[in-house]
Design an enzyme around this catalytic site. Structure first.
Site, PDB file in Angstrom:
ATOM      1  N   LYS A 145    -123.100  18.277  -5.042  1.00 22.15           N
ATOM      2  CA  LYS A 145    -122.822  18.872  -3.792  1.00 22.15           C
ATOM      3  C   LYS A 145    -121.799  20.380  -3.971  1.00 22.15           C
ATOM      4  CE  LYS A 145    -126.059  16.700  -1.365  1.00 22.15           C
ATOM      5  NZ  LYS A 145    -126.093  15.416  -1.483  1.00 22.15           N
TER       6      LYS A 145
HETATM    7  C1  LIG Z   1    -130.128  15.292   3.224  1.00 25.57           C
HETATM    8  C2  LIG Z   1    -129.229  14.234   2.779  1.00 25.57           C
HETATM    9  N1  LIG Z   1    -128.967  13.285   3.536  1.00 25.57           N
HETATM   10  C3  LIG Z   1    -128.098  12.294   3.354  1.00 25.57           C
HETATM   11  C4  LIG Z   1    -127.720  12.054   1.764  1.00 25.57           C
HETATM   12  C5  LIG Z   1    -126.928  10.896   1.500  1.00 25.57           C
HETATM   13  O1  LIG Z   1    -125.664  11.439   0.758  1.00 25.57           O
HETATM   14  P1  LIG Z   1    -125.029  10.208  -0.295  1.00 25.57           P
HETATM   15  O2  LIG Z   1    -125.643  10.590  -1.370  1.00 25.57           O
HETATM   16  O3  LIG Z   1    -123.710  11.020  -0.205  1.00 25.57           O
HETATM   17  O4  LIG Z   1    -124.882   9.078   0.366  1.00 25.57           O
HETATM   18  C6  LIG Z   1    -128.364  12.985   0.913  1.00 25.57           C
HETATM   19  C7  LIG Z   1    -127.924  12.832  -0.511  1.00 25.57           C
HETATM   20  O5  LIG Z   1    -128.159  13.507  -1.616  1.00 25.57           O
HETATM   21  C8  LIG Z   1    -129.070  13.874   1.163  1.00 25.57           C
HETATM   22  O6  LIG Z   1    -129.333  15.028   0.318  1.00 25.57           O
END
Ligand SMILES: Cc1ncc(COP(=O)(O)O)c(C=O)c1O
Length: 386
Positions: free
Chosen positions: A184
């Site tokens: 990110k």
């Molecule tokens: C659209 C979206 N929502 C939620 C998440 C979940 O985030 P995390 O990996 O920090 O748990 C991601 C992860 O890449 C994502 O792309």
């Protein structure tokens, strides 16, 4: 052809980031200490929200937002099928049901008209995703939410720094969720954040991430008190103090990271404009995307081969392409539990067959960008038949 594989995403850490973590490792507080509040305050100010609540991941942050939205058994939340499964899973964690609505052809974001068709007396929230970093149709979705008395949650895990009609993601929806995974715009290793202008929701989420307990250990230690009460059923979703120190340090670089991603996207878009056999991502005039992903769509009708062939050929050129996403309702868990057969969301399903995410991250060199453009042009030219 490149000698080494170029990944589709990668973190960039500098000495100041590393020192910030080391300083905390040498301090008294490894878990919730002073860096948590410092990071949250700086983050809230940067996105333009009143409150920011950190979580141990974007997934935990989504769960916190779903809890604060009051989602419960018998409730429904409407979201897009073209996202990472965590977006819909947070609804299931609360015992509620995710319903999907199809996406718009150009941005691949939730289509407000399709959302409207799914709203019923059971609907409690709309969870919009800013796919690839392009903000969803937030004003149209907000109008639906207001007319139907729903909460608007924005999954901006792709969209830190994205602007919609002059405002940054984070201060627009009722709650906005971010992820700090290494691919990110800003990373804390694992980590997430919810921003909101609602003080009550922020307070609920602070408790939810801390077992549902009314105070934090550091507050108790500093005030000489031992007493605490558990007031709701929460989880341990806290982000450590050293992760928050890393996040605070990374925030200093966010503007530069965003402009580098925007430069790379602009180079891709001008290189691929008018190129037969592929479509670059659509961008509306009233947004400034954050470019977490750069998803092109390959047009099998004009190529001697479809996405699988183009994907393999790009990987053979050492370009670390990826695919975002298998639509959620096509995953076995969702198919088996909800009886999806395919064909329910034709725009998302067709897009999935065509999508290839090209590498994009702020640490890419100009040479890396050239390599991607050259490889795409070479592969498409090889398969193109007009
Ligand atoms: C659209 C979206 N929502 C939620 C998440 C979940 O985030 P995390 O990996 O920090 O748990 C991601 C992860 O890449 C994502 O792309």
């Amino acid at each position: 052809m490149r000698e080494t594989l170029l990944p589709y995403g990668h973190q960039t850490l500098d000495d100041a980031d590393i020192q910030a973590v080391v300083d905390v490792l040498k301090s008294d507080w490894l878990t919730t200490g002073p860096k948590v509040g410092e990071f949250e305050e700086a983050f809230a100010a940067w996105v333009g929200a009143k409150h920011a609540v950190s979580f141990s991941s974007g997934t935990a942050a989504l769960h916190g937002a779903a809890f604060a939205a009051g989602l419960d058994a018998g409730d429904e939340a409407i979201t897009t099928p073209l996202t990472f499964c965590a977006t819909a899973n947070c609804v299931l964690y609360q015992g509620a049901t995710p319903l999907f609505a199809d996406v718009c052809e150009d941005t691949l974001n939730l289509d407000p008209q399709q959302v409207l068709r799914k709203v019923s007396s059971r609907t409690k929230a709309i969870i919009a995703v800013d796919y690839a970093g392009h903000p969803a149709a937030l004003d149209e979705l907000r109008q639906i939410a207001e007319a139907k008395n729903l909460l608007l949650i924005e999954d901006a895990c792709h969209a830190l720094g994205a602007e919609y009609r002059g405002k940054r993601a984070g201060g627009i929806a009722d709650m906005t969720v971010f992820s700090f995974h290494p691919v990110k715009h800003l990373t804390t290793g694992e980590g997430g954040m919810v921003t909101t202008n609602h003080a009550r929701a922020a307070e609920t989420m602070r408790r939810f991430r801390n077992h549902g307990i009314s105070s934090e250990a550091r507050q108790r230690q500093e005030s000489g008190q031992w007493f605490y009460e558990m007031v709701l059923l929460g989880f341990n979703y806290r982000l450590t103090d050293f992760a928050c120190a890393l996040g605070r340090s990374q925030l200093e670089k966010l503007d530069a990271n965003l402009s580098r991603r925007r430069q790379i996207a602009a180079r891709y878009s001008s290189a691929f404009k008018g190129q037969g056999g592929l479509t670059p991502p659509g961008v509306h005039g009233d947004v400034n995307p954050a470019w977490h992903l750069y998803p092109i769509r390959v047009d099998a009708g004009k190529l001697r081969g479809g996405r699988p062939q183009i994907f393999r050929a790009l990987r053979a050129e050492n370009i670390g392409v990826n695919v975002h996403y298998i639509p959620i309702h096509q995953h076995p868990y969702y198919r088996d539990r909800f009886g999806y057969r395919g064909g329910e969301f034709p725009i998302a399903e067709r897009a999935y067959e065509q999508l290839i995410s090209l590498p994009i991250f702020h640490g890419m060199s100009d040479r890396d960008v050239d390599d991607v453009i050259r490889a795409v042009e070479k592969v498409i030219a090889h398969y193109y038949e007009g």
